[in-house]
Design a protein around this motif. Structure first.
Motif, PDB file in Angstrom:
ATOM      1  N   ALA A   1      -3.869   3.433  -1.766  1.00 34.39           N
ATOM      2  CA  ALA A   1      -4.237   2.373  -2.711  1.00 34.39           C
ATOM      3  C   ALA A   1      -3.380   1.164  -2.380  1.00 34.39           C
ATOM      4  CB  ALA A   1      -4.005   2.816  -4.156  1.00 34.39           C
ATOM      5  N   SER A   2      -4.006  -0.011  -2.322  1.00 35.69           N
ATOM      6  CA  SER A   2      -3.273  -1.220  -1.974  1.00 35.69           C
ATOM      7  C   SER A   2      -3.530  -2.318  -2.992  1.00 35.69           C
ATOM      8  CB  SER A   2      -3.657  -1.703  -0.569  1.00 35.69           C
ATOM      9  OG  SER A   2      -5.031  -2.016  -0.498  1.00 35.69           O
ATOM     10  N   TYR A   3      -2.503  -3.100  -3.249  1.00 33.72           N
ATOM     11  CA  TYR A   3      -2.590  -4.251  -4.144  1.00 33.72           C
ATOM     12  C   TYR A   3      -3.400  -5.348  -3.468  1.00 33.72           C
ATOM     13  CZ  TYR A   3      -0.891  -8.675  -6.115  1.00 33.72           C
ATOM     14  OH  TYR A   3      -0.795  -9.937  -6.642  1.00 33.72           O
TER      15      TYR A   3
ATOM     16  N   LEU B   1       0.278   2.072  -8.012  1.00 37.31           N
ATOM     17  CA  LEU B   1      -0.272   2.533  -6.737  1.00 37.31           C
ATOM     18  C   LEU B   1      -0.183   4.051  -6.639  1.00 37.31           C
ATOM     19  CD1 LEU B   1       1.096  -0.123  -4.200  1.00 37.31           C
ATOM     20  CD2 LEU B   1      -1.181  -0.003  -5.229  1.00 37.31           C
TER      21      LEU B   1
ATOM     22  N   GLU C   1       0.845  -1.207   0.000  1.00 37.20           N
ATOM     23  CA  GLU C   1       0.000   0.000   0.000  1.00 37.20           C
ATOM     24  C   GLU C   1       0.869   1.241   0.000  1.00 37.20           C
ATOM     25  OE1 GLU C   1      -3.072   2.496   2.883  1.00 37.20           O
ATOM     26  OE2 GLU C   1      -2.832   0.342   3.216  1.00 37.20           O
TER      27      GLU C   1
ATOM     28  N   LYS D   1      -6.866  -3.563  -7.112  1.00 36.55           N
ATOM     29  CA  LYS D   1      -6.508  -2.654  -6.021  1.00 36.55           C
ATOM     30  C   LYS D   1      -7.714  -2.313  -5.151  1.00 36.55           C
ATOM     31  CE  LYS D   1      -3.231  -0.333  -9.077  1.00 36.55           C
ATOM     32  NZ  LYS D   1      -3.848  -0.846 -10.314  1.00 36.55           N
TER      33      LYS D   1
END
Length: 537
Positions: free
Chosen positions: A277-279, A300, A178, A252
């Motif tokens: 934003a996170s994977y 991201l 993130e 995401k």
């Protein structure tokens, strides 16, 4: 262009090493035994001090016997896994959240693990990996590319040779990551508002049924205290991500959230939310390798910047920190020569979806089977199959399938299941269904009133006038021979033009044998306006 650089937050990965086989595993076993169960060391990197502690934990790995299947001698009686905890020195990190935990486990082809219920299961090892170790890493507030170097230095600090970790195996993979910025609480509202980018992304792009629904909007914290925007997220799979960012691939979660300790004075960083934003590894079937770290960072960062820009938040303030709040691990800095920041055209996506529904309605509307299918999809909250729709409405399932194929721009069909393409399309279709149902009720009411008028002895033409008034919701008032016609509130996008209604009304009024001059002198009310009838004729 210029844009504020995001900061790293959470990170998780599997780092695999096989260059020295099981040697790093045996070295950890030896160091922990020599240290009486644990070893502590310190090191520096980039001018920063870190503390490392190596210890062990019991494992469920099945002992291979005197040797591994590949023939490596195995003299250790009890297989353990080795924990390496690395943290910034407390004198430099009083908050104590710039750290990572790693767990080193051996790997060899055919190795097995025992579950709590006694079941033995083979542990997958990458093809052609041979023997080596897997180091599972979980950390926060450290730039992602630094973990590999910090890991080597930390092992070296506790007496395990850094050379064992000099080269990552290509199958090393990322499980979580993130990036974020911290936005002033007085500025972040547009990010999580009902019309903001997080809501719009989840509303427009999330499939109506496929997979887990992931638009999460919580405005109360864990103690029940209200904090608007406390935890708002929209999670999108790879396919949906590309609808907003055409060149992105990674699934995401877009986030606006406060810390649990948010109730602080505004002078404290935790009083202000993060936008991040996170994977999301669970939202696709592919693997993100450590070799793709640059792409991960770029996607991201661009995601966060696009969301900020869509919310009207300056992504490159000219003076000071602008709308951003520095914290213990992130300082707002404007980066030069940013290659790209995609402008989220959510309005365009909304218009495209509207146009699909409007086109179907304009092209003669829907067939009975199409209407029935849409009614079921709108009303049902679970998984629906063509067979379910057919049984509900007494149709043949082939008729339903043909109907669904004709409206394939509105629905998605997969593995015998069907759902509307997005929440927004679902709302538009719901409105159309409700509108159609209302028209049916209006038509029935109109017919009944026309019959009633005929029974009262009114002529057929006068009955038509009554029916016309009922059909278009027109109220008629007669006061001192002054005629007033109230058309109500007209929607310019869905209702007939007022001039059209007034001209149609004159025709029906005249056919009913009424004085046209009286009609032309009437007052017409609509949308809060009062206009003489003759101006609309």
């Amino acid at each position: 262009m210029k844009a504020t650089r995001t900061g790293p937050h959470e990170y998780a990965a599997n780092y695999l090493y096989n260059e020295k086989g099981l040697a790093p595993f045996f070295a950890c076993d030896s160091r922990v035994k020599d240290g009486g169960g644990s070893v502590v060391g310190e090191f520096r990197d980039d001018g920063e001090r870190y503390v490392a502690r190596l210890s062990y934990k019991d494992s469920n790995l099945v002992h291979p016997g005197g040797a591994t299947p590949a023939g490596t001698e195995f003299r250790i009686e009890t297989i353990r896994e080795y924990e390496l905890k690395v943290a910034r020195h407390p004198e430099e990190d009083p908050v104590g959240e710039q750290d990572f935990y790693s767990l080193l486990s051996p790997r060899w082809p055919g190795m097995k693990g025992e579950k709590n219920n006694g079941e033995v299961k083979e542990i997958p090892v990458p093809e052609e990996f041979g023997e080596g170790v897997n180091v599972r890493i979980q950390g926060s507030n450290i730039e992602f590319e630094r973990y590999e170097r910090l890991l080597r230095l930390a092992f070296d600090a506790v007496g395990v040779h850094a050379g064992y970790f000099s080269e990552l195996h290509p199958s090393s993979n990322i499980q979580d990551a993130e990036r974020y910025v911290r936005v002033h609480t007085d500025e972040s509202g547009p990010v999580h508002s009902r019309t903001g980018p997080i809501t719009s992304l989840g509303h427009l792009l999330e499939h109506d049924r496929q997979g887990r629904r992931k638009l999460d909007q919580r405005d109360d914290d864990l103690h029940g205290r209200n904090r608007p925007g406390f935890y708002h997220t929209a999670t999108l799979d790879s396919r949906r991500i590309r609808e907003a960012w055409p060149h992105h691939e990674l699934p995401k979660e877009v986030k606006h959230y406060y810390a649990k300790e948010w109730k602080r004075p505004k002078s404290h960083p935790l009083a202000h939310p993060k936008v991040g934003a996170s994977y999301q590894v669970s939202y696709w079937d592919e693997t993100l390798y450590v070799s793709d770290l640059d792409r991960l960072n770029e996607e991201l960062e661009e995601t966060v910047r696009s969301v900020l820009m869509e919310a009207g938040i300056d992504i490159a303030p000219l003076r000071g920190n602008g709308p951003y709040v520095p914290d213990a691990y992130w300082e707002p800095t404007v980066e030069e020569n940013v290659e790209r920041v995609t402008e989220l055209d959510l309005t365009q996506i909304r218009h495209e979806q509207e146009s699909v529904v409007i086109r179907y309605l304009a092209d003669g509307g829907f067939s009975p089977v199409e209407w029935e299918s849409l009614q079921t999809l709108v009303a049902d909250g679970g998984v629906v199959s063509p067979q379910d729709i057919a049984e509900e409405h007494g149709r043949h399932v082939d008729s339903v399938r043909r109907a669904l194929r004709r409206i394939d721009e509105l629905v998605e069909r997969e593995y015998g299941k069907v759902g509307l393409r997005s929440d927004y399309i679902a709302e538009l279709v719901h409105d159309a269904v409700v509108d159609a149902q209302e028209k049916v009720r209006t038509a029935m009411s109109t017919g009944a009133k026309a019959v009633e008028a005929a029974k009262r002895g009114l002529g057929e033409t006068m009955a038509r006038w009554v029916a016309w008034c009922e059909r278009y919701g027109v109220d008629i008032s007669n006061r001192l021979n002054a005629l007033e016609i109230d058309l109500g509130e007209l929607d310019p996008h869905r209702d007939p033009d007022p001039s059209y209604l007034v001209r149609l009304g004159l025709q029906v009024w005249t056919d009913a044998g009424q004085d046209p001059a009286r009609y032309r002198s009437a007052r017409i009310r609509y949308n809060g306006r009062v206009v003489p009838a003759f101006k609309l004729l």
